[in-house]
Design a protein around this motif. Structure first.
Motif, PDB file in Angstrom:
ATOM      1  N   ASP B 198       0.829  -1.207   0.000  1.00 32.24           N
ATOM      2  CA  ASP B 198       0.000   0.000   0.000  1.00 32.24           C
ATOM      3  C   ASP B 198       0.865   1.260   0.000  1.00 32.24           C
ATOM      4  O   ASP B 198       0.555   2.243  -0.668  1.00 32.24           O
ATOM      5  CB  ASP B 198      -0.930   0.019   1.229  1.00 32.24           C
ATOM      6  N   LYS B 199       1.944   1.216   0.771  1.00 32.49           N
ATOM      7  CA  LYS B 199       2.863   2.368   0.815  1.00 32.49           C
ATOM      8  C   LYS B 199       3.437   2.634  -0.575  1.00 32.49           C
ATOM      9  O   LYS B 199       3.468   3.768  -1.052  1.00 32.49           O
ATOM     10  CB  LYS B 199       3.970   2.073   1.831  1.00 32.49           C
ATOM     11  N   VAL B 200       3.832   1.555  -1.242  1.00 36.15           N
ATOM     12  CA  VAL B 200       4.443   1.710  -2.562  1.00 36.15           C
ATOM     13  C   VAL B 200       3.415   2.226  -3.579  1.00 36.15           C
ATOM     14  O   VAL B 200       3.728   3.084  -4.407  1.00 36.15           O
ATOM     15  CB  VAL B 200       5.072   0.372  -3.014  1.00 36.15           C
ATOM     16  N   ARG B 201       2.185   1.734  -3.492  1.00 35.77           N
ATOM     17  CA  ARG B 201       1.152   2.224  -4.413  1.00 35.77           C
ATOM     18  C   ARG B 201       0.885   3.707  -4.197  1.00 35.77           C
ATOM     19  O   ARG B 201       0.726   4.470  -5.144  1.00 35.77           O
ATOM     20  CB  ARG B 201      -0.132   1.422  -4.248  1.00 35.77           C
ATOM     21  N   ASN B 202       0.844   4.129  -2.946  1.00 38.69           N
ATOM     22  CA  ASN B 202       0.670   5.558  -2.655  1.00 38.69           C
ATOM     23  C   ASN B 202       1.830   6.365  -3.220  1.00 38.69           C
ATOM     24  O   ASN B 202       1.632   7.450  -3.764  1.00 38.69           O
ATOM     25  CB  ASN B 202       0.574   5.797  -1.139  1.00 38.69           C
ATOM     26  N   SER B 217      16.386   1.169   7.093  1.00 39.24           N
ATOM     27  CA  SER B 217      15.662  -0.092   7.309  1.00 39.24           C
ATOM     28  C   SER B 217      14.306  -0.025   6.620  1.00 39.24           C
ATOM     29  O   SER B 217      13.894  -0.962   5.936  1.00 39.24           O
ATOM     30  CB  SER B 217      15.454  -0.352   8.790  1.00 39.24           C
ATOM     31  N   CYS B 218      13.609   1.096   6.818  1.00 40.34           N
ATOM     32  CA  CYS B 218      12.316   1.261   6.157  1.00 40.34           C
ATOM     33  C   CYS B 218      12.515   1.303   4.645  1.00 40.34           C
ATOM     34  O   CYS B 218      11.733   0.742   3.887  1.00 40.34           O
ATOM     35  CB  CYS B 218      11.619   2.534   6.624  1.00 40.34           C
ATOM     36  N   LEU B 219      13.586   1.962   4.214  1.00 38.46           N
ATOM     37  CA  LEU B 219      13.843   2.056   2.775  1.00 38.46           C
ATOM     38  C   LEU B 219      14.168   0.689   2.179  1.00 38.46           C
ATOM     39  O   LEU B 219      13.852   0.417   1.020  1.00 38.46           O
ATOM     40  CB  LEU B 219      14.992   3.028   2.504  1.00 38.46           C
ATOM     41  N   MET B 220      14.803  -0.169   2.975  1.00 40.90           N
ATOM     42  CA  MET B 220      15.106  -1.526   2.497  1.00 40.90           C
ATOM     43  C   MET B 220      13.797  -2.282   2.224  1.00 40.90           C
ATOM     44  O   MET B 220      13.641  -2.938   1.194  1.00 40.90           O
ATOM     45  CB  MET B 220      15.919  -2.264   3.559  1.00 40.90           C
ATOM     46  N   GLY B 223      11.940  -0.330  -0.635  1.00 41.68           N
ATOM     47  CA  GLY B 223      12.676  -0.531  -1.879  1.00 41.68           C
ATOM     48  C   GLY B 223      12.557  -1.961  -2.377  1.00 41.68           C
ATOM     49  O   GLY B 223      12.390  -2.201  -3.583  1.00 41.68           O
ATOM     50  N   GLY B 224      12.615  -2.920  -1.447  1.00 47.97           N
ATOM     51  CA  GLY B 224      12.463  -4.328  -1.825  1.00 47.97           C
ATOM     52  C   GLY B 224      11.101  -4.588  -2.435  1.00 47.97           C
ATOM     53  O   GLY B 224      10.954  -5.374  -3.379  1.00 47.97           O
ATOM     54  N   THR B 225      10.090  -3.908  -1.883  1.00 46.46           N
ATOM     55  CA  THR B 225       8.736  -4.059  -2.420  1.00 46.46           C
ATOM     56  C   THR B 225       8.623  -3.369  -3.778  1.00 46.46           C
ATOM     57  O   THR B 225       7.999  -3.885  -4.700  1.00 46.46           O
ATOM     58  CB  THR B 225       7.715  -3.451  -1.422  1.00 46.46           C
ATOM     59  N   MET B 226       9.223  -2.200  -3.902  1.00 42.57           N
ATOM     60  CA  MET B 226       9.197  -1.473  -5.185  1.00 42.57           C
ATOM     61  C   MET B 226       9.813  -2.299  -6.299  1.00 42.57           C
ATOM     62  O   MET B 226       9.288  -2.378  -7.401  1.00 42.57           O
ATOM     63  CB  MET B 226      10.007  -0.173  -5.068  1.00 42.57           C
ATOM     64  N   PRO B 235      14.352   4.041  -3.870  1.00 39.35           N
ATOM     65  CA  PRO B 235      14.429   4.531  -2.498  1.00 39.35           C
ATOM     66  C   PRO B 235      15.784   5.209  -2.284  1.00 39.35           C
ATOM     67  O   PRO B 235      16.807   4.669  -2.689  1.00 39.35           O
ATOM     68  CB  PRO B 235      14.357   3.244  -1.676  1.00 39.35           C
ATOM     69  N   VAL B 236      15.801   6.383  -1.709  1.00 37.60           N
ATOM     70  CA  VAL B 236      17.060   7.072  -1.468  1.00 37.60           C
ATOM     71  C   VAL B 236      17.049   7.683  -0.065  1.00 37.60           C
ATOM     72  O   VAL B 236      16.058   8.297   0.342  1.00 37.60           O
ATOM     73  CB  VAL B 236      17.309   8.190  -2.520  1.00 37.60           C
ATOM     74  N   HIS B 237      18.139   7.514   0.651  1.00 33.29           N
ATOM     75  CA  HIS B 237      18.239   8.099   1.994  1.00 33.29           C
ATOM     76  C   HIS B 237      18.422   9.617   1.879  1.00 33.29           C
ATOM     77  O   HIS B 237      19.150  10.099   1.010  1.00 33.29           O
ATOM     78  CB  HIS B 237      19.421   7.485   2.741  1.00 33.29           C
TER      79      HIS B 237
END
Ligand code: SF4
Lengths: 495, 251
Positions: B198-202, B217-220, B223-226, B235-237
Motif C-alpha cells: 500500500d505504501k508503494v502504491r501511494n 531499514s524502512c527504505l530496504m 525498496g524491496g517491495t518497489m 528509495p534514497v536516503h
C-alpha cells in the motif's frame, strides 16, 4: 475470558486469511479511514486536548492506585441507593451469579445493552446453556448475533460487514429471533435501521430483565454511566423491572467531576462526535410504580485477571483504557488483519496488550499477540488516556521470550520462557556477542562482502517470508568502516 | 565542532553510501566528523524483540564509545529514538528491578547528545539550505520512529524544500507505517507485505522518481517491495540527497 475463542491459531496465521480476503480488507479500510479523518478533525477543535489527555491519565492512575478504597466506597453508595453488589473473581463466577439472578425473577429472556464486559465473560452463551435467551439491542451487536458471528471491533462490532451482507443477514435470520424483516428489504441504511427498530421494539416492550455493562461507575454516589449513540441502551435501563449490570472493577472514577474529562474525550475519540447522543446515568433503584427505571438493581463487579494486571507496573496502564477504539481505527495492522485475528473481544492494539495480560500468555494466540504490531506508535499518539501501547507490547514480548515474574490469580509466580523461541534466543545472543566484539562484526561484514555474488535471491527458513514479497538488498563491496580506514575518514576523497 | 558519526550496524554493513554521504555533507558544512571504530549496534533489535537483557551490554558499549564527544549524529530516526527514548527507560527498568542506578548513570551522558541527522542540521547547526543540488521529483516518507519517537516534524521537508532542482511532492497517507517494524516483517510477513504494498502504491501515485526517508531499514523494506512490484521508483536516503551537489551529484 470467553471460552468462545479458545483454540485460536496464532495471530500471523489468523491474519493470513484476512489479508487475502478482499471484501474484508475493503470494508475495514473504508470504515477505519473514514472515522480516522473525522476523529482528527473533532480532536483538532479542542485547544486543550493535551491537557484533557493528561487529566484522564492522571484520574485513572490515581483511581487504580487506590482501587481498594474506591471499590469499597462504591459498594457502600450502591447499597445505600437500594442496589446489591456482587463480586466475581472470574468469568465462570460472574456468569453463575447473573444466571441465578435471572432465574430468581422467573424470566427466560433478557434484553442487553452493548457491553464489552459481558462479551469478555461469554455471558450470552452461559445464559443460553441455562435456558435464558439474551437479546442484543445495539444495532451492530444485533447484526453480529443474528449472523452467528463474532464482534470484530470494540465500538462497531460489525465493521467487517458491508450493507449488502447486513441486508442478507436480516432477511434470513430475524424471523428466527422474533419479528421478521419486512418483505423486500433493501440495503439502504434507513430501511435497515427501520427493520432493526421494529424487531427490537417488540423485545424492549416485553422484557422484564435488562443486562448492561457501564462505561464508568462513580464511587461517591454509586452511579453507573452508559454512553451510547442509539438510545437502545436507555430503553433497556428504563423499561425492565430488574437491571443487572456487569462491570469490570477498573471502570471506577472517584467523583462526578471526573466525568467532565471523559465525556469530552470519549465521544471525540470513538465516534468523532463532540458529544455522544445518549448519556444515561442511574443510581440504585426507583419505585417503578411511579418512575422510570428498575425497582431491582444488581451490580456484578468482575475481576477476571484485572488485579493480576494491576500488579504489573509496566502493564497496568492498560487498565486506564476507556474502550474508545481510536487505537483500532488508526492501526495499520488491525486494518489489514481484521478484528477476528486477535482471538478476543478486545482486538487491535489494546487487545494485543490487554488479552495476554487478562488471560496470560499460555495459549498460542495470546503468546503471538505482543508481536502483532510494527511498533509504529500511532495507537499511543491517538489514545485519549495516553496508554503507551508499544511500551507494553515490548514488555510482554520480553515476558514471552524470557519469562520472568508475573502475578497469576493473586500469587507471584516466575514464568519460564515460552517454547518455540530457542532459535531466536540463540540468534539474539550470538548477535549480541558479535556486536560486543567489533572485530567479529567486521569479519562477518567482510565475509558477506566477499561472498556477495553468491548470495541467493530468496532466503531459506524464517527469511523466506521476507524474500517472498520483497527483493533483498545487495551487499556492498566494502562496508563503511573499511572505507573509512582506507580513505582516512574520507580525507583521501576528491572534494 | 567535533562530532561522532553513529552510523548504525545496518548502514555500516549494507548501506555504506549513506555513511559516506553524511561525512561529505557534514564536512562541507564545516563539521569535524569522527567515526569511532568501537561502535557496533545500539541494541534496538534486541530490545524491541523482547531481549532487553541482551540489549543492555550493547547500550553500555554505546555509551563507552560515544560519551566523550560533543554530539553524536546518526542517519537513522529509529536508532536515534532507541538512544533518546529507550535508553532512559532501560535505566528505569533496571532500577525497578532492584539493580540500582548504575545502568541509568552509565547511559545518561549520551542521551541528550544524540541527534538524528536532520535534527542536527536544523537544531544544532541552524541550517535548512545545505547547498545541495538534486534535480529530481521526490516524495518523502516520514518513518514512524522519526515521526512519533523523535518528533522530527517538518525538519526533513524543510531541508528537502531548500534543495536546488528538487521537486517535492506530498505522499498520500504519509504518516502510515510502511510495515517494516524490524522482526515484525518476519513474524507477521503477510500483514507487513500488505502494508508495504500500500505504501508503494501511494508513492507511485505521486509520479515521483524517488522516495526519500531518513531510515535505511524502512527504505530496504519499501525498496524491496518497489523492486518486486516493478515500479521504476528508487528509495534514497535523505543524507544522499542533501550531500548531492552540482559538482558532485548523487544519482
Ligand atoms: S487503548 Fe486508548 S485508544 Fe485504545 S481503546 Fe483504550 S482508550 Fe481508546
Amino acid at each position: 475470558m470467553s471460552g468462545t475463542y479458545l483454540g485460536m491459531p496464532a495471530f500471523p496465521k489468523a491474519a493470513h486469511e484476512a489479508v487475502h480476503n478482499a471484501t474484508l480488507r475493503g470494508n475495514l479500510r473504508h470504515a477505519t479511514h473514514t472515522i480516522r479523518g473525522k476523529r482528527a478533525k473533532a480532536v483538532a477543535e479542542m485547544s486543550d486536548w493535551a491537557e484533557l489527555r493528561e487529566a484522564g491519565k492522571l484520574i485513572k492512575d490515581h483511581t487504580l492506585r487506590h482501587l481498594d478504597r474506591y471499590l469499597v466506597q462504591l459498594e457502600e453508595s450502591v447499597t445505600a441507593a437500594g442496589g446489591t453488589v456482587h463480586w466475581a473473581v472470574d468469568a465462570d463466577e460472574a456468569n453463575r451469579i447473573v444466571a441465578d439472578l435471572v432465574k430468581a425473577t422467573g424470566e427466560t429472556e433478557v434484553v442487553k445493552v452493548k457491553s464489552m464486559a459481558t462479551q469478555e465473560i461469554g455471558l450470552n452463551e452461559a445464559l443460553e446453556a441455562e435456558g435464558i435467551h439474551a437479546y442484543e439491542t445495539d444495532l451492530a451487536e444485533l447484526i453480529v448475533q443474528l449472523g452467528k458471528d463474532r464482534p470484530s471491533h470494540i465500538l462497531v462490532p460489525a465493521i467487517h460487514r458491508n450493507r449488502g451482507e447486513i441486508r442478507d443477514i436480516f432477511a434470513r435470520e430475524m424471523s428466527e429471533w422474533g419479528r421478521p424483516a419486512p418483505e423486500g428489504l433493501t440495503d439502504t441504511p434507513a430501511e435497515l435501521a427501520e427493520a432493526a427498530r421494529l424487531h427490537l421494539r417488540e423485545k424492549f416492550l416485553r422484557a422484564k430483565v435488562g443486562v448492561s455493562g457501564a462505561n464508568f461507575m462513580v464511587a461517591e454516589t454509586g452511579t453507573l454511566v452508559v454512553v451510547e449513540s442509539e438510545g437502545n441502551g436507555r430503553m433497556c435501563l428504563t423499561l425492565p423491572e430488574t437491571l443487572i449490570s456487569v462491570v469490570g472493577i477498573e471502570k471506577i472514577v472517584p467523583t462526578w467531576q471526573d466525568l467532565e474529562v471523559f465525556l469530552q474525550t470519549l465521544p471525540r475519540s470513538s465516534t468523532a462526535e463532540r458529544m455522544n447522543p445518549y448519556t444515561s446515568t442511574w443510581t440504585g433503584t426507583t419505585d417503578s410504580a411511579t418512575a422510570d427505571g428498575p425497582s431491582v438493581f444488581h451490580l456484578v463487579l468482575i475481576d477476571n485477571g484485572r488485579t493480576d494486571t494491576l500488579a504489573d507496573e509496566v502493564g497496568r496502564q492498560a487498565l486506564r483504557c476507556i474502550r474508545c477504539s481510536a487505537c483500532l481505527n488508526v492501526c495499520p495492522v488491525y486494518e489489514r488483519a481484521g478484528g477476528h485475528a486477535y482471538g478476543s473481544v478486545y482486538p487491535g492494539p489494546i487487545g494485543a496488550i490487554l488479552s495476554p495480560q487478562l488471560r496470560g500468555t499460555a495459549s498460542e494466540v495470546d503468546a503471538s499477540l505482543p508481536y502483532a504490531s510494527s511498533l509504529c506508535g500511532a495507537c499511543y499518539e491517538v489514545c485519549p488516556v495516553a496508554i503507551d501501547i508499544p511500551e507494553v507490547l515490548v514488555h510482554l514480548r520480553e515476558r514471552v521470550v524470557q519469562g520472568g515474574p508475573v502475578t497469576e490469580k493473586g500469587n507471584k509466580v516466575v514464568l519460564k520462557p515460552a517454547k518455540g523461541h530457542a532459535a531466536e534466543r540463540a540468534a539474539m545472543r550470538a548477535a549480541r556477542w558479535a556486536f560486543s566484539h567489533p572485530g567479529a562484526l567486521r569479519t562477518g561484514q567482510r565475509l558477506a562482502s566477499r561472498s556477495r555474488r553468491l548470495h541467493p535471491r530468496t532466503l531459506p527458513g524464517p527469511g523466506r517470508a521476507w524474500s517472498a514479497t520483497r527483493d533483498l538488498p545487495t551487499v556492498p563491496a566494502e562496508p563503511f568502516r573499511d572505507w573509512w580506514q582506507r580513505t582516512n575518514g574520507g580525507k583521501g576523497m576528491s572534494k | 565542532m567535533r562530532v561522532a558519526l553513529f552510523l548504525t550496524c545496518v548502514n555500516d554493513t549494507l548501506y555504506p553510501e549513506t555513511g559516506r554521504a553524511v561525512v561529505k555533507l557534514l564536512t562541507r558544512l564545516g563539521v569535524d566528523v569522527d567515526f569511532p571504530m568501537g561502535q557496533t549496534c545500539c541494541g534496538q533489535a534486541h530490545y524491541n524483540t523482547g531481549y532487553r537483557h541482551e540489549a543492555e551490554p550493547l547500550a553500555r558499549k554505546f555509551s563507552d564509545v560515544f560519551r566523550e564527544y560533543e554530539a553524536i549524529v546518526t542517519p537513522s530516526g529509529s536508532c536515534g529514538a532507541m538512544v533518546r527514548e529507550l535508553y532512559p527507560r532501560m535505566g528505569e527498568r533496571a532500577r525497578a528491578e532492584g539493580r540500582g542506578d548504575t545502568l541509568a548513570r552509565t547511559l545518561a551522558p549520551v542521551v541528550p547528545k544524540t541527534y538524528e541527522l536532520t535534527e542536527f542540521l536544523v537544531d544544532v547547526l541552524g541550517v535548512t539550505d545545505v547547498g545541495a543540488y538534486y534535480p529530481h521529483k521526490v516524495t518523502y516518507h516520514p518513518t514512524c520512529h522519526g515521526l512519533r519517537g523523535l518528533g522530527l516534524g517538518e525538519r526533513p521537508r524543510r531541508l528537502l524544500q531548500a534543495v536546488k532542482g528538487l521537486e517535492l511532492v506530498e505522499l498520500p497517507g504519509a504518516d502510515e507505517c510502511c510495515g517494516f517494524g524490524g522482526t515484525f516483517a518476519l513474524k507477521n510477513a503477510d500483514v507487513s507485505a500488505a502494508m508495504g504494498a500500500d505504501k508503494v502504491r501511494n508513492a507511485e501515485s505521486t509520479g515521483a522518481e524517488v522516495l526519500c526517508a531518513a531510515d535505511n531499514s524502512c527504505l530496504m523494506h519499501i525498496g524491496g517491495t518497489m523492486a518486486r512490484l516493478r515500479t521504476g521508483m528508487r528509495p534514497v536516503h535523505i543524507a544522499e540527497i542533501l550531500a548531492s551537489t552540482e559538482e558532485e551529484p548523487t544519482v
